[in-house]
Design a protein around this motif. Sequence first.
Motif, PDB file in Angstrom:
ATOM      1  N   TYR A   6       0.937  -2.106  -0.577  1.00 10.72           N
ATOM      2  CA  TYR A   6       0.564  -3.497  -0.845  1.00 10.72           C
ATOM      3  C   TYR A   6       1.570  -4.457  -0.238  1.00 10.72           C
ATOM      4  CZ  TYR A   6       0.255  -7.848  -3.537  1.00 10.72           C
ATOM      5  OH  TYR A   6       0.183  -9.164  -3.910  1.00 10.72           O
ATOM      6  N   LYS A   7       2.848  -4.198  -0.537  1.00 11.31           N
ATOM      7  CA  LYS A   7       3.901  -5.103  -0.067  1.00 11.31           C
ATOM      8  C   LYS A   7       3.914  -5.224   1.448  1.00 11.31           C
ATOM      9  CE  LYS A   7       7.441  -5.150  -3.604  1.00 11.31           C
ATOM     10  NZ  LYS A   7       8.620  -4.397  -4.017  1.00 11.31           N
ATOM     11  N   LEU A  33       0.695  -6.948   2.706  1.00 11.80           N
ATOM     12  CA  LEU A  33       0.715  -8.363   2.332  1.00 11.80           C
ATOM     13  C   LEU A  33       1.552  -9.161   3.320  1.00 11.80           C
ATOM     14  CD1 LEU A  33      -0.089 -10.439   0.099  1.00 11.80           C
ATOM     15  CD2 LEU A  33       2.156 -10.019  -0.924  1.00 11.80           C
ATOM     16  N   LYS A  34       2.734  -8.627   3.592  1.00  6.62           N
ATOM     17  CA  LYS A  34       3.647  -9.308   4.500  1.00  6.62           C
ATOM     18  C   LYS A  34       3.005  -9.503   5.870  1.00  6.62           C
ATOM     19  CE  LYS A  34       8.499  -9.030   5.631  1.00  6.62           C
ATOM     20  NZ  LYS A  34       9.655  -8.134   5.748  1.00  6.62           N
ATOM     21  N   TYR A  68      -0.205  -9.479   6.675  1.00  8.05           N
ATOM     22  CA  TYR A  68      -1.341 -10.412   6.626  1.00  8.05           C
ATOM     23  C   TYR A  68      -0.866 -11.864   6.527  1.00  8.05           C
ATOM     24  CZ  TYR A  68      -4.834  -6.693   5.890  1.00  8.05           C
ATOM     25  OH  TYR A  68      -5.661  -5.618   6.027  1.00  8.05           O
ATOM     26  N   GLN A  69       0.134 -12.062   5.680  1.00  9.60           N
ATOM     27  CA  GLN A  69       0.603 -13.438   5.489  1.00  9.60           C
ATOM     28  C   GLN A  69       1.196 -14.001   6.778  1.00  9.60           C
ATOM     29  OE1 GLN A  69       3.134 -13.039   2.022  1.00  9.60           O
ATOM     30  NE2 GLN A  69       1.514 -13.794   0.660  1.00  9.60           N
ATOM     31  N   ASN A  78      -4.236 -14.839  -6.737  1.00  5.77           N
ATOM     32  CA  ASN A  78      -4.818 -14.605  -5.426  1.00  5.77           C
ATOM     33  C   ASN A  78      -4.534 -15.781  -4.483  1.00  5.77           C
ATOM     34  OD1 ASN A  78      -6.696 -13.773  -3.386  1.00  5.77           O
ATOM     35  ND2 ASN A  78      -7.642 -12.494  -4.972  1.00  5.77           N
ATOM     36  N   ARG A 126      -0.906 -15.928  -3.308  1.00  4.63           N
ATOM     37  CA  ARG A 126      -0.567 -15.050  -2.177  1.00  4.63           C
ATOM     38  C   ARG A 126      -1.160 -15.569  -0.869  1.00  4.63           C
ATOM     39  NH1 ARG A 126       0.441 -13.861  -6.855  1.00  4.63           N
ATOM     40  NH2 ARG A 126       1.798 -12.122  -7.412  1.00  4.63           N
ATOM     41  N   TYR A 133      -3.950  -5.964  -6.477  1.00  3.22           N
ATOM     42  CA  TYR A 133      -3.411  -5.789  -5.131  1.00  3.22           C
ATOM     43  C   TYR A 133      -4.544  -5.727  -4.118  1.00  3.22           C
ATOM     44  CZ  TYR A 133       1.144  -4.584  -7.165  1.00  3.22           C
ATOM     45  OH  TYR A 133       2.333  -4.605  -7.824  1.00  3.22           O
ATOM     46  N   ARG A 154      -6.214  -9.100  -3.555  1.00  2.00           N
ATOM     47  CA  ARG A 154      -5.466 -10.073  -2.746  1.00  2.00           C
ATOM     48  C   ARG A 154      -5.506  -9.737  -1.266  1.00  2.00           C
ATOM     49  NH1 ARG A 154      -0.434  -9.861  -6.961  1.00  2.00           N
ATOM     50  NH2 ARG A 154      -1.517 -10.948  -8.659  1.00  2.00           N
ATOM     51  N   LEU A 155      -5.329  -8.459  -0.965  1.00  2.00           N
ATOM     52  CA  LEU A 155      -5.353  -8.063   0.443  1.00  2.00           C
ATOM     53  C   LEU A 155      -6.747  -8.261   1.035  1.00  2.00           C
ATOM     54  CD1 LEU A 155      -3.172  -4.809   0.405  1.00  2.00           C
ATOM     55  CD2 LEU A 155      -2.488  -7.164   0.936  1.00  2.00           C
ATOM     56  N   LEU A 198      -7.197 -11.940   1.834  1.00  2.00           N
ATOM     57  CA  LEU A 198      -6.422 -12.319   3.017  1.00  2.00           C
ATOM     58  C   LEU A 198      -7.077 -11.802   4.293  1.00  2.00           C
ATOM     59  CD1 LEU A 198      -2.773 -11.927   1.773  1.00  2.00           C
ATOM     60  CD2 LEU A 198      -3.539 -13.761   3.282  1.00  2.00           C
TER      61      LEU A 198
END
Lengths: 479, 479
Positions: B259-260, B263-264, B266-267, B299, B302, B459, B462-463, B466
């Motif tokens: 996830y981490k 996430l990074k 995607y962001q 959500n 993030r 998780y 959120r992904l 994104l």
Amino acid sequence: MFTVEKIKKISKVDYKTQKDELMLKVGELQRKAKELKVPILIIFEGMQGTGKGLIINELLLSLDPRGYNLYNNPDDRKNLTERPMFWKFWEHLPKTGEISIFYRSWYFSTLWREKDYNRSCIDINNIEEFLQDSGMVVLKFFLYTSKNEQSKRLKRFEKNPLSSKKSRRIALRKNKHYDEIMDKWEKIIQISDNGIVGWHIICAEDLNFAKLEVLKLISQELENRLEVKTSQIPIVLPTIQSFDLSTVDLKQNIKPKEYKETLKKYQKRLHDLQFEVFKKKIPVIIAYEGWDAAGKGGNIKRLVEKLDPRGYSVIPISSPNDFEKSRPYLWRFWHYFPKFGYFAIFDRTWYGRVLVERVENFATELEWKRSYKEIREMEEQWVNSNAVVIKFWLQIDKDEQLRRFEERKNNQDKQWKITDEDWRNREKWDEYELAVSEMIARTNNIRAPWTIVPSNNKYYSRLFVLKTVIEAIEDHLKK
Amino acid sequence: MFTVEKIKKISKVDYKTQKDELMLKVGELQRKAKELKVPILIIFEGMQGTGKGLIINELLLSLDPRGYNLYNNPDDRKNLTERPMFWKFWEHLPKTGEISIFYRSWYFSTLWREKDYNRSCIDINNIEEFLQDSGMVVLKFFLYTSKNEQSKRLKRFEKNPLSSKKSRRIALRKNKHYDEIMDKWEKIIQISDNGIVGWHIICAEDLNFAKLEVLKLISQELENRLEVKTSQIPIVLPTIQSFDLSTVDLKQNIKPKEYKETLKKYQKRLHDLQFEVFKKKIPVIIAYEGWDAAGKGGNIKRLVEKLDPRGYSVIPISSPNDFEKSRPYLWRFWHYFPKFGYFAIFDRTWYGRVLVERVENFATELEWKRSYKEIREMEEQWVNSNAVVIKFWLQIDKDEQLRRFEERKNNQDKQWKITDEDWRNREKWDEYELAVSEMIARTNNIRAPWTIVPSNNKYYSRLFVLKTVIEAIEDHLKK
């Protein structure tokens, strides 16, 4: 608007029972529609491979074949047409008490248009509103499947040795563009979700389910709507100033010699223009209205005198016959729309709706009031199909009419021209004048304008008409 | 539709008497509208030199200045706009009990469009229908003169030393193109003669006559319509299959480490895209709906975490405040439409109309049923303005919701998140589920699609969001 989920399969036995019941019901409703003289139009649209054909077939089996007709709208995207896009659909509208089924309709014909796509959507809404207002029951079905299911079906189709190579190619290309085509459908359904004729959107992932749905919805809709009166909501017309006929100057005069020479010149010119118009495939519509004895007949005669008779037709309009009466009132005018390149000359016209039908109460107030817009829309569609639309009002004054009536009465050769009805109409001169004034104001458009023809002097009137027609065509050719 | 005749001049004394009387009447009706809380929109359109300004001025003099506002729609044909064409008009709609006057409106803004002219006409009809249905009284005036009269007036204007050289040039060019412009007006009036809001077409050949006509018609219309209820005609919705929420697979899981990292990644990607979107002036609208406790807040956090805060705004939607309530329900969403190049993220949305307002009976059945189409139209207009529209439904199951509610109840830090209302809503789960299913089916469009986000695992949820946003923007940039 199209979501596809897991299918709930219907068992064969259930399907059979339900189907038989629904088919009986639909047959029964068809008979009822015939009795009530309600015309029914059922439109089927949908993606490739949704089984439209099979579904329609099921429907047909439940109907009495003497009471329906099926119109298969061809994919004529690339063909040259001979008439406006909507013409063919008008031709296939149902008569009172009958059912027309369109296998693809004006939606399909619109879907691939680029430039005039939105305009065509506006036209569709107007036509559907018109049909519904005229008492027709219109039903619209849209069928779709998921992309996967479509792909499967099209592959089966591809393997079918009976399908042509070309159509196989097209079918597969269609699946590739599934999203794009769906997007087009969504847009057109959105615009035509007009609160007038509701869409029935049916997922045909399971064909049997779709068949039952269609039959069910048809029987429900007919059940609910066969006996419903058409909308009686009063109509809001634009506020507008009527045209004042008394401002027309009727004192013109013309010498016989000058008349003869000019007539010859104009007729020659129009003859030449007829050929131009034919080459360029421009349809020309000439509409004559005017007071009784204003000289329409003689006028038309001079207009067509030197034309090639293969290129024009004169359509005299009187009260509709039974065949015409069993269709919406604009039907016969669409029917006579000339082929591209030809002339159609109407001796009296669709404006009867707001003249004689208004004054004599043949049409209800709601009907004739509604017709200003309906007529403008029809003419707009014609003009958008590259037509020249010329409308004449032959104006004489009340004294001149009396003089001509008397002359007819007293002249053996002309007696046939005058009837009791003419005298009766004359008594209603003021009512007619009101109707004419409003008609001209409400339906005068730059691209389909009225020409008021001072006609106390017949020579003047004829030359005036010829000149107007010549100029209108010349202007159009310059565009 | 525009015929000009000999003018019947009105004597000065008559004019004065009639005008004074009408002005009193209009003032009185304004007070009545305020009392009844009816919003009024008056639109003035017309050719150059018809005295629109003078006529509006006369009208304003009869009104209480605390109760109206005048919006002067600029000729911004050549200016770059920052928002969709209709945005500015929404901003200037009247509040309940007030009068807005548009000096030129969406018609003028549409008149010169080429490609999207017909589309814009469709939008206008939809908006006017929407406003009328929302209880607004809408009046439309079109003013015209003959070509000669216009020419005379424009020449006077030309001689006026106060008018700029440029505007003089434009004015005279306009007279030259009188027919062409009139033709455009005829077409647009024809399309918008929609049976919903009627046009008042006024010949301003004599200015005093026109002034009286306008005042007379305004007082007549208000007299007739202030106390009329909005249309109660039942609405025909397309038949459609609802979306079955139970088919959504909620069993996904994702490891914290994965996830981490994702996430990074995607962001970072979204951060880069924000700049692209800004450069290309694409507005991005992200709409969040979902069950209570589905995780909308976390959500959104993030989603925006790495974005430049100058480029987005998050708009939380709860029940409308007084300011918003005094406008049609879609007003506030138009109001928050982002500038081109910016993000607007809605935490709950316009879909409240068919969710909470439906279930809790805040909207009548007619109102929420009508809103499917109204909403689709709004989104269609946004998409046509080059917007990316992304709609999320955060789906959890009933057990998961209970688990989260309990957790909130028992956790000091999270107690603020749970209210009695949440528990009450939970009792109506089935009703909401029905509303959600229908909403998704009726408003899912390829160009403004719903994305159902499995959210039992936060998780994953959120992904998923994104990724969807990234892909939607990437797809749009490729176009």
